[in-house]
Design a protein around this motif. Structure first.
Motif, PDB file in Angstrom:
ATOM      1  N   PHE A 230     -27.275  -4.855  67.386  1.00 32.82           N
ATOM      2  CA  PHE A 230     -26.131  -3.991  67.690  1.00 32.82           C
ATOM      3  C   PHE A 230     -26.391  -2.572  67.196  1.00 32.82           C
ATOM      4  O   PHE A 230     -26.131  -1.590  67.899  1.00 32.82           O
ATOM      5  N   ALA A 231     -26.885  -2.475  65.946  1.00 34.35           N
ATOM      6  CA  ALA A 231     -27.077  -1.162  65.339  1.00 34.35           C
ATOM      7  C   ALA A 231     -28.258  -0.414  65.949  1.00 34.35           C
ATOM      8  O   ALA A 231     -28.148   0.775  66.283  1.00 34.35           O
ATOM      9  N   GLN A 232     -29.381  -1.098  66.107  1.00 34.91           N
ATOM     10  CA  GLN A 232     -30.575  -0.405  66.602  1.00 34.91           C
ATOM     11  C   GLN A 232     -30.438   0.008  68.064  1.00 34.91           C
ATOM     12  O   GLN A 232     -30.724   1.157  68.420  1.00 34.91           O
TER      13      GLN A 232
ATOM     14  N   PHE B  10     -22.948  -1.401  73.163  1.00 31.50           N
ATOM     15  CA  PHE B  10     -22.559  -2.173  71.979  1.00 31.50           C
ATOM     16  C   PHE B  10     -21.504  -1.446  71.137  1.00 31.50           C
ATOM     17  O   PHE B  10     -21.339  -1.732  69.949  1.00 31.50           O
ATOM     18  N   ARG B  11     -20.799  -0.501  71.736  1.00 39.38           N
ATOM     19  CA  ARG B  11     -19.805   0.271  70.977  1.00 39.38           C
ATOM     20  C   ARG B  11     -18.680  -0.639  70.464  1.00 39.38           C
ATOM     21  O   ARG B  11     -18.297  -0.562  69.300  1.00 39.38           O
ATOM     22  N   ARG B  12     -18.179  -1.488  71.347  1.00 37.89           N
ATOM     23  CA  ARG B  12     -17.087  -2.390  70.950  1.00 37.89           C
ATOM     24  C   ARG B  12     -17.558  -3.387  69.897  1.00 37.89           C
ATOM     25  O   ARG B  12     -16.846  -3.662  68.927  1.00 37.89           O
ATOM     26  N   GLU B  13     -18.765  -3.911  70.070  1.00 40.75           N
ATOM     27  CA  GLU B  13     -19.292  -4.871  69.105  1.00 40.75           C
ATOM     28  C   GLU B  13     -19.460  -4.237  67.729  1.00 40.75           C
ATOM     29  O   GLU B  13     -19.107  -4.857  66.705  1.00 40.75           O
ATOM     30  N   ARG B  14     -19.968  -3.015  67.683  1.00 38.19           N
ATOM     31  CA  ARG B  14     -20.158  -2.352  66.388  1.00 38.19           C
ATOM     32  C   ARG B  14     -18.825  -2.087  65.709  1.00 38.19           C
ATOM     33  O   ARG B  14     -18.683  -2.258  64.486  1.00 38.19           O
TER      34      ARG B  14
ATOM     35  N   CYS C 143     -32.851  -3.446  79.609  1.00 38.64           N
ATOM     36  CA  CYS C 143     -31.965  -3.440  80.776  1.00 38.64           C
ATOM     37  C   CYS C 143     -31.228  -2.110  80.911  1.00 38.64           C
ATOM     38  O   CYS C 143     -30.999  -1.631  82.036  1.00 38.64           O
ATOM     39  N   GLN C 144     -30.852  -1.519  79.791  1.00 42.91           N
ATOM     40  CA  GLN C 144     -30.171  -0.225  79.862  1.00 42.91           C
ATOM     41  C   GLN C 144     -31.068   0.831  80.493  1.00 42.91           C
ATOM     42  O   GLN C 144     -30.620   1.644  81.304  1.00 42.91           O
TER      43      GLN C 144
ATOM     44  N   HIS D 178     -28.951   3.807  72.506  1.00 41.03           N
ATOM     45  CA  HIS D 178     -28.008   3.998  73.621  1.00 41.03           C
ATOM     46  C   HIS D 178     -26.591   3.993  73.038  1.00 41.03           C
ATOM     47  O   HIS D 178     -25.947   2.926  72.982  1.00 41.03           O
ATOM     48  N   PRO D 179     -26.097   5.130  72.576  1.00 42.28           N
ATOM     49  CA  PRO D 179     -24.816   5.167  71.855  1.00 42.28           C
ATOM     50  C   PRO D 179     -23.630   4.589  72.613  1.00 42.28           C
ATOM     51  O   PRO D 179     -22.672   4.116  72.001  1.00 42.28           O
ATOM     52  N   GLU D 180     -23.700   4.595  73.939  1.00 41.02           N
ATOM     53  CA  GLU D 180     -22.583   4.079  74.714  1.00 41.02           C
ATOM     54  C   GLU D 180     -22.573   2.552  74.772  1.00 41.02           C
ATOM     55  O   GLU D 180     -21.574   1.952  75.196  1.00 41.02           O
TER      56      GLU D 180
END
Length: 317
Positions: free
Chosen positions: A213-215, A224-228, A172-173, A220-222
């Motif tokens: 989350f990690a992969q 899942f930032r909050r989740e990580r 989706c990203q 896409h570094p932007e």
């Protein structure tokens, strides 16, 4: 628009039969992709007129790999409905999805509401049911049950077979970055059967989420930032503080426990807006606890990446 349907599965049994029956006669092509089933899944699919694609067992299975293989077997379609073999497609969904895509040329993907068939069978199923029910409207991501315009799929580059979890978020990203709009319609789409009745299944699913989350965050570094960040705090920092506290000072243990209590309280208050108090309390407990298996999943990805190891799927059922 000419519709193709791609179903994926492995040892889904009666769930696959239900899925196949729910789409019978509604598409130009139905492709079933099998990931090493040992039951009669392939025979059941063939008996219902689906074209069967079997994956090479020497290469690690992933949902993304299966969906990509199914897409490659389609011929001359304009739109693809991807659906997991443990889901049944609701009456009226395919028509609603096609109508939405036909009305907006920049709409690249539509999804709807996925529901659990047996949400009351276990707290784990109930968690899934709540997870699936998100507001309708323009969205950033969705789950793997989705209807995608072929032109959007091609422009985004399709599924990445090496992404073992949250592959739908990753795809989706890329759709969004290619300039396509994504939308969740206020329509029932699929009925899912998580079939989670044991704590160990839930734990494994949470480990898989952490790997995602990690992969996907690495790609896409932007995203899942909050989740990580939450996983690092509640899945690693606070447990380390608690362990140090056991050896040095009980106050550190209390500090770690206070951190978890704070997280639980905030989660509970947020859930109470949508759920009865008792259910919100149960959900908040598991969401708070999930940070620990999430951390294990994130660490698994980082270790695999460092070692150059294959990204093998993490199964929970």
């Amino acid at each position: 628009m000419r519709l193709g349907i791609v179903l994926i599965g492995r040892n889904e049994g009666a769930r696959l039969v239900r899925c196949l029956d729910s789409v019978a006669g509604q598409a130009a092509q139905v492709i079933y992709v099998d990931s090493g089933s040992t039951d009669d899944s392939m025979a059941a699919a063939e008996a219902r007129g689906a074209q069967v694609v079997t994956l090479d067992t020497s290469v690690p299975f992933t949902a993304a790999r299966a969906r990509a293989a199914g897409y490659a077997a389609l011929d001359g379609v304009d739109v693809v409905q991807f659906v997991d073999g443990d889901c049944g497609v609701d009456d009226g969904w395919l028509e609603a999805g096609l109508a939405a895509l036909g009305a907006d040329d920049r709409l690249g993907m539509v999804t709807g509401w996925r529901s659990e068939i047996h949400p009351d069978a276990s707290v784990y199923n109930a968690l899934c049911h709540y997870e699936w029910r998100r507001p309708a409207g323009e969205i950033e991501t969705c789950g793997g049950d989705m209807m995608v315009r072929v032109a959007a799929y091609e422009e985004a580059g399709g599924w990445r077979a090496d992404v073992i979890a949250a592959e739908d978020d990753e795809f989706c990203q890329r759709l969004r970055k290619a300039g396509w709009r994504l939308e969740r319609l206020p329509v029932e789409m699929t009925r899912h059967d998580a079939a989670m009745t044991r704590f160990g299944q839930w734990w494994r699913r949470a480990v898989r989420s952490g790997h995602g989350f990690a992969q996907v965050g690495d790609i896409h570094p932007e995203f899942f930032r909050r989740e990580r960040k939450r996983v690092w705090v509640y899945g690693l920092v606070l447990p380390v503080i608690a362990v140090i506290g056991l050896a040095w000072s009980g106050w550190l243990v209390l500090l770690a426990l206070a951190g978890y209590a704070y997280n639980y309280a905030r989660t509970f208050q947020g859930l109470r807006r949508d759920l009865p108090t008792r259910q919100a309390a149960h959900h908040a407990l598991f969401i708070t606890l999930s940070k620990i298996p999430n951390m294990i999943g994130m660490a698994t990805y980082l270790q695999r990446k460092r070692q150059g190891a294959a990204m093998e799927i993490i199964e929970y059922k």
